[in-house]
Design an enzyme around this catalytic site. Structure first.
Site, PDB file in Angstrom:
ATOM      1  N   GLU A 500       0.850  -1.188   0.000  1.00  0.00           N
ATOM      2  CA  GLU A 500       0.000   0.000   0.000  1.00  0.00           C
ATOM      3  C   GLU A 500       0.887   1.241   0.000  1.00  0.00           C
ATOM      4  OE1 GLU A 500      -1.999  -1.102   3.578  1.00  0.00           O
ATOM      5  OE2 GLU A 500      -2.753  -2.905   2.614  1.00  0.00           O
ATOM      6  N   GLU A 531      -3.968  -7.104   2.504  1.00  0.00           N
ATOM      7  CA  GLU A 531      -2.719  -7.629   3.075  1.00  0.00           C
ATOM      8  C   GLU A 531      -2.509  -9.109   2.747  1.00  0.00           C
ATOM      9  OE1 GLU A 531      -4.649  -5.530   4.758  1.00  0.00           O
ATOM     10  OE2 GLU A 531      -3.303  -3.831   5.086  1.00  0.00           O
ATOM     11  N   ASP A 556       0.683  -4.392  12.913  1.00  0.00           N
ATOM     12  CA  ASP A 556      -0.648  -4.822  13.368  1.00  0.00           C
ATOM     13  C   ASP A 556      -1.481  -5.431  12.237  1.00  0.00           C
ATOM     14  OD1 ASP A 556      -0.818  -2.754  16.030  1.00  0.00           O
ATOM     15  OD2 ASP A 556       0.416  -2.165  14.342  1.00  0.00           O
ATOM     16  N   PHE A 557      -1.126  -5.124  10.990  1.00  0.00           N
ATOM     17  CA  PHE A 557      -1.916  -5.641   9.861  1.00  0.00           C
ATOM     18  C   PHE A 557      -1.505  -7.063   9.502  1.00  0.00           C
ATOM     19  CE2 PHE A 557      -2.052  -0.974   8.156  1.00  0.00           C
ATOM     20  CZ  PHE A 557      -2.704  -0.599   9.312  1.00  0.00           C
ATOM     21  N   HIS A 598      -2.282  -0.006  16.119  1.00  0.00           N
ATOM     22  CA  HIS A 598      -1.239   0.472  15.209  1.00  0.00           C
ATOM     23  C   HIS A 598       0.116   0.618  15.894  1.00  0.00           C
ATOM     24  CE1 HIS A 598      -4.498   1.490  12.439  1.00  0.00           C
ATOM     25  NE2 HIS A 598      -3.617   1.819  11.527  1.00  0.00           N
TER      26      HIS A 598
END
Lengths: 822, 429
Positions: A500, A531, A556-557, A598
């Protein structure tokens, strides 16, 4: 994102309707005369023969599972068997349209597809080529077994037996299997015939197949890629992400037209109407017909159509048309191939979700019987010939199975001798400057790139008096990452990076500033916020032979890409028995000041998963040297970076960050401060807090602390860590990961065992509290600080005279917090 | 069903107590109310009665062990019952868990095994290499763990390497390396001791009353602004009255009333007019007291104790005298009740009998005043152009200058002196 694409409000606000293409349903019209001409009589007979062989192959497995024997050969097969009895026509029909260079990827129910693709390839390759493949593959181990089975008419007959044997030996976990038994039933594959990994995770092949299609497009390789996945998988997130990722506009609007358009991928849904026991059509989904899903993805509706999978020639014709579209860059394509399995989902399936009558209805339509009738009706064979073919299939299967179950002929991986044969397959541990020999495609000369700017900056952040130099004129951690990236981009033509905001924006934290100008779109591009597909596509790209650098904007993703990181990226090298490599560096940014979703350091979770290398540099020198190392390797690396550090100049390595190329040796911790009284080991950005604590210990308590940055979580050389602890007798480990289950506990446990007699106190682990990450204003209550470090030393191992701790870090807090679960 | 006997909570401020001796052996029968053991808190020695009846199955603490209040100290039940669940059940409110009982395992199994010495592997290895007996070394690590530095200090060899600071200190000639510093081990500031420092006959770890006193005294001086005013009062009336009391009819029961009692009486009657001095000061609030709860310093074998005479201003001289005597005797005997050792609003400390003329008493916070009483000495006094030698009693008043100004304190001393000088009249009020 690109400035060249204007979003026009007039157009955006205009009233209109969406007109969609019609979706053909079972549009194939049989034409025996044309079919005879296209495929020839022999070709049509081979379709029948292949279907028979597949059915007998599966029937033998079914007998082993349910009765422990097949035609007098006794064997207890411990592993899984997800059989495709009834689905043979869909597999064989598809492969009529394919060549060896076309790839198929499958599911847990793909024995039939493997055999069909292999049988097709054996007919297409010339005999010398075939012999070479068999001789070279695992040094001819399987070939030696098969040659001993008897005399074969020619190399193709030998290869057919070899194919069947390789598959059985793999399913039975033998060293002579395609993947030395490490893949097993659900992951059997054989790249030389274009049979790429099958996946036991539902839909797992979708994004991996996309990555392979990207590899073909970007590296100008021939052929298409097919993801053979089940009907139910269309509702899984990664499949949906892959459909969209495969349909991005930029392949047509932004990428070089000369490259040829979209990645050549066919999402081929083997629609047997059941997702285990649930019925997508009528029960668990609402699409009515799966082919409808294409309408949601792009204006071409993914060229979607439903095909009668009980007619192999209908499947062949549809696949051929889709292949032509894909090669012309007009993908992606979607086929809804209806089929049916008579066998259960697995041997434990009592078929409580369907009636006998339904199975009988489908048996009346049985594709093999039907195609036999077709051959007879059109004069291609008679019933005696058909019976002869059946006998041939049985004879072949029986002979091969007898060899495959025999432990003397087909031994298992030798685990007793040496004991670490699987360990030796976890990583390929190779170095490769470039994975292809052609010139890398770039838009500017390296000396004209932003490297010109970064190489002119101060390479060390402090002046002669130890005062900080102006930050904007000093190379930062983010710029060190840029230097490593651009170096490898200009060395390895296969290297691509995506994620991204990677292009134009230069990555959310600016590490890729300057790369947009240097690289064409197909080497650096933005992806949808997907993701799972970002990592999954990278896995496919790497397995196909290219170097991929996907990025997750925040650590965190990782949860969104859990399967792709934990089950795909980590496992394929060993599951392929090192037939495939995984040159993939996943850059992951650990956030800060962004609250609970995050700001988490999940390096411990990744380090827990076997098959991944885990790097976490804390200084610009290490960021560049470690990324250089990762980008020249052939293994999957999760490369953690910290948003606390992107603007950090080099202040620890006295020589600063070299402008040229260098590598940090993998797995080696770095001692940043020597000391005699206590060892502090850090992971990530806590290095700087540990150095602050060490300075206070010196100034206020007369103690000399040794501070070591682990740098690597896996692999990790414990020797220097243990040497330090043997010297000091005391050890504290600290990182920003939450304490419970932190990788630091693994290190603490290992060092305790390796240096037990030298310890002068319990080893202390200091992590963030086991809470949500609070708002940035409350950081001090959550993340380890220099105060916490000194308090812990005082309360757990070395009481400091006159010291008043600011926080509670005593051993008692461990049990109290554990009891409360926080 | 076995039952635990817990260390009772002996007053609001008591956190733990030391077991002095057990009166019932493991295996003996005990009834509820039987004397089980004797304990010592920081303030007193007490007897603990069994709260349960049956066979004493286990003593969870050995004599000499410190046990937190409300923790299990013994288990009573039927023969053969398991005592596994009766671990000491709570720890003190702050810091590390207290040391576990020295031999709980041995007691439970009846085999008398000693609990392991807490020592780090590194320290044990060092001790073994140098033949150092670590059994009796006091550990300086958390929870009393013997760590490397403790063994190093017990090693015989002389050191060779010095930190710059340590070197400078040695060069000054005022310091030397502490004995027992190991050879080859770096010497830092902490490893040095003053040359003139004496070697002690023995080291006595602080426990019980002494530990409490040490803490209170330090806290008192650290947390308050102490100022001492000295004065003396004409003691002729005191001495005259004392002589009369001593000579009084035995039936009156006044013969034992002494000068100190008269002083306590005078203080109890003077203080109500000076509320600033009869007050408690805590957390930036002054709590003026209605009654005079008079603390009296008592010297005992175990150290200084201060029992409190409640509402002294309402007691007659005789009552006051009796209360003072009873409390002092209880302190010396070690059986004073914990609650009789707390709640004072003002304290009197008398060293006059030991010939001390004046001294600086240390406040007993949150109280804001303490009166030290000295000996009676002759003082030249000018009387009608002549100098006469008049007996005077020394008075030293320490106040917390944070909340009591010098002038009101001086006025209190002045009034008290006047009242003492005419104690006979004061007794009539």
């Amino acid at each position: 994102m690109p400035k060249s694409l204007i979003i026009d409000p007039v157009e955006a606000r205009q009233a209109s309707v969406i007109r969609a293409p019609e979706i053909p349903i079972n549009a194939y019209t049989p034409d025996p005369a044309a079919e005879a001409e296209r495929y020839s009589r022999a070709g049509l007979v081979n379709v029948y023969r292949d279907m028979l062989l597949i059915r007998e192959f599966e029937t033998a497995l079914d007998n082993f599972k349910k009765q422990g024997a097949y035609r007098g050969v006794e064997y207890n097969h411990a592993g899984p068997a997800h059989l495709s009895i009834g689905q043979e026509a869909s597999a064989v029909g598809q492969c009529l349209a394919l060549e060896p260079r076309d790839f198929i990827l499958g599911s847990h129910r793909s024995h039939g597809e493997i055999l069909a693709k292999g049988l097709a390839a054996i007919r297409q390759l010339d005999e010398d080529e075939l012999l070479q493949i068999m001789q070279r593959y695992h040094d001819g181990a399987a070939l030696r077994v098969v040659e001993a089975l008897g005399d074969f008419a020619d190399a193709r007959a030998l290869a057919q037996a070899w194919l069947v044997y390789g598959a059985y030996a793999e399913i039975f976990a033998r060293d002579t299997g395609f993947n030395k038994g490490m893949g097993g039933s659900m992951h059997t594959f054989f790249p030389p015939f274009g049979i790429m990994p099958n996946n036991a995770i539902v839909g797992g092949s979708a994004d991996i197949a996309l990555g392979m299609a990207l590899f073909k497009r970007i590296n100008r390789r021939p052929g298409i890629v097919i993801a053979n996945i089940g009907d139910s998988s269309v509702a899984s997130g990664p499949v949906w992400e892959a459909l969209n990722f495969a349909a991005m506009d930029q392949y047509h609007t932004l990428w070089d037209a000369e490259l040829g358009g979209a990645p050549p991928i066919l999402f081929n849904f083997m629609n047997n109407f059941y997702g285990m026991g649930g019925q997508p059509q009528g029960e668990t989904l609402g699409f009515g017909m799966l082919a409808r899903v294409g309408l949601a993805v792009n204006a071409a509706a993914m060229h979607s159509e439903r095909v009668d999978g009980y007619n192999p020639l209908a499947v062949a014709e549809a696949t051929r048309r889709k292949k032509a579209l894909l090669l012309a860059g007009k993908g992606p394509a979607l086929l809804d191939v209806i089929t049916y399995r008579y066998s259960g989902h697995s041997p434990s399936d009592a078929s409580s979700y369907r009636g006998r009558d339904e199975i009988d209805l489908w048996r009346e339509h049985d594709a093999i019987c039907g195609f036999g009738d077709y051959l007879c009706a059109n004069g291609h064979a008679d019933s005696a010939a058909l019976e002869g073919m059946q006998e041939c299939a049985v004879t072949l299967i029986e002979g091969v199975v007898r060899a495959a179950v025999d432990l003397d002929v087909s031994p298992r991986l030798p685990l007793d001798a040496g004991g670490d044969a699987i360990g030796a397959m976890m990583f390929s541990n190779q170095r490769a400057d470039a994975l292809d020999e052609r010139q890398p495609e770039v838009l500017q000369a390296l000396e004209d790139s932003r490297l010109q700017v970064t190489s002119g900056k101060h390479r060390f952040g402090l002046d002669a008096r130890g005062e900080p130099l102006p930050k904007l004129r000093t190379l930062t951690y983010a710029e060190a990452i840029f230097e490593a990236m651009i170096h490898r981009f200009y060395e390895d033509p296969t290297m691509i990076a995506f994620g991204e905001e990677n292009r134009d924006w230069g990555g959310a934290f600016g590490a890729y500033r300057g790369l947009t100008e240097a690289l064409p779109y197909h080497r650096l591009f933005n992806t949808p916020i997907s993701e799972a597909a970002i990592v999954g596509a990278a896995v496919g790209y790497a397995l196909a032979g290219g170097r991929a650098v996907p990025e997750l904007m925040y650590c965190d993703f990782m949860g969104r890409a859990g399967d792709e990181i934990f089950n795909q990226m980590a496992k394929w090298q060993a599951m392929s028995a090192n037939v495939l490599r995984m040159p993939l560096v996943l850059r992951v940014s650990v956030g800060m000041k962004y609250g609970a979703q995050h700001s988490q350091d999940w390096s411990s979770i990744v380090a827990h998963i076997p098959g991944l290398k885990v790097y976490f540099p804390a200084t610009p020198y290490d960021a560049k040297g470690m990324l250089n190392r990762a980008l020249r390797g052939t293994d999957p690396v999760v490369f953690f970076e910290s948003q606390r550090l992107y603007s950090q100049p080099e202040t620890l390595f006295a020589g600063g960050v070299p402008t040229g190329y260098y590598e940090v040796e993998e797995g080696e911790p770095k001692v940043h401060r020597q000391g005699d009284d206590i060892t502090i080991i850090t992971i990530g950005a806590t290095l700087y807090r540990a150095l602050e604590a060490a300075e206070r210990l010196r100034a206020q308590h007369g103690l000399s602390a040794e501070v070591i940055d682990a740098r690597f979580l896996n692999p990790l050389n414990y020797t220097p860590l243990v040497a330090s602890v043997k010297k000091t007798g005391k050890l504290l480990l600290v990182s920003d990961a939450t304490e419970r289950g932190s990788f630091l506990h693994t290190m603490a446990s290992n060092i305790s065992q390796l240096a037990f007699d030298y310890l002068d106190g319990p080893v202390a682990v200091l992590g963030a509290r086991n809470w949500i990450t609070p708002p940035a204003e409350l950081d001090e209550s959550f993340f380890p600080s220099a105060d916490w470090i000194i308090d812990t030393i005082h309360q757990r191992m070395l009481p400091l005279a006159g010291y008043q701790p600011r926080t509670e870090q005593g051993a008692r807090s461990i049990s109290q917090r554990a009891r409360a679960g926080v | 069903m076995a039952e635990a006997v817990v260390m009772p909570k002996l007053g609001n401020t008591v956190e733990s107590a030391i077991i002095l001796s057990w009166h019932v052996a493991v295996g003996d029968t005990v009834r509820p109310g039987d004397l089980l053991c004797e304990i010592e808190t920081d303030k007193a020695t007490l007897e603990i009665e069994s709260s349960a009846g049956g066979i004493l199955l286990a003593q969870l603490c050995a004599a000499g062990d410190e046990a937190p209040v409300l923790s299990n100290i013994a288990v009573v039940g039927s023969a053969g019952e398991s005592i596994a669940e009766f671990e000491p059940r709570s720890y003190s409110a702050s810091g590390e868990p207290p040391d576990l009982p020295k031999s709980p395992v041995g007691d439970r199994r009846g085999a008398g095994l000693a609990a392991p010495i807490k020592i780090s592997p590194r320290a044990r290895k060092l001790a073994q290499r140098h033949g150092v007996d670590y059994q009796n070394i006091a550990g300086s690590g958390p929870g009393g763990r013997v760590i490397e530095r403790d063994i190093e200090r017990a090693l015989p060899d002389a050191p060779a390497k010095f930190t710059p600071v340590a070197q400078a200190m040695l060069d000054s000639g005022d310091y030397k390396v502490a004995e027992g510093h190991p050879a080859g081990r770096r010497v830092s500031k902490a490893d040095l001791e003053r040359v003139e420092s004496e070697r002690f006959a023995r080291a006595i770890p602080l426990t019980g009353v002494r530990k409490t006193i040490a803490g209170r005294m330090r806290e008192s001086l650290q947390s308050t602004a102490q100022l001492t005013l000295n004065a003396s009062a004409d003691a002729r009336a005191l001495q005259a009255y004392r002589r009369r009391l001593k000579a009084s009819d035995e039936g009156l029961g006044l013969a034992a009333v002494n000068i100190n009692d008269l002083l306590l009486f005078a203080v109890s009657r003077t203080l109500p007019a000076f509320p600033a001095l009869n007050a408690l000061f805590e957390n930036d609030v002054i709590y003026a007291q209605k009654a005079v709860h008079l603390g009296q310093a008592v010297d005992t074998d175990r150290g200084l104790l201060v029992p409190v005479i409640r509402s002294a201003e309402s007691l007659t001289l005789k009552q006051l005298s009796e209360a003072a005597r009873r409390l002092a005797e209880a302190c010396r005997a070690g059986n004073i009740q914990p609650d009789e050792l707390s709640g004072g609003s003002f304290t009197v400390s008398n060293l006059g009998a030991l010939g001390i003329e004046s001294f600086t008493p240390i406040l007993n916070p949150p109280q804001v005043g303490i009166l030290g009483v000295g000996s009676i000495n002759l003082k030249p006094v000018e009387q009608e152009a002549e100098v006469a030698f008049v007996p005077h009693i020394g008075l030293s008043l320490t106040i917390n200058h944070q909340v009591v100004d010098g002038a009101p304190a001086a006025r209190f001393l002045q009034t008290l002196s006047a009242n003492l000088a005419q104690i006979d009249l004061l007794l009539a009020t």
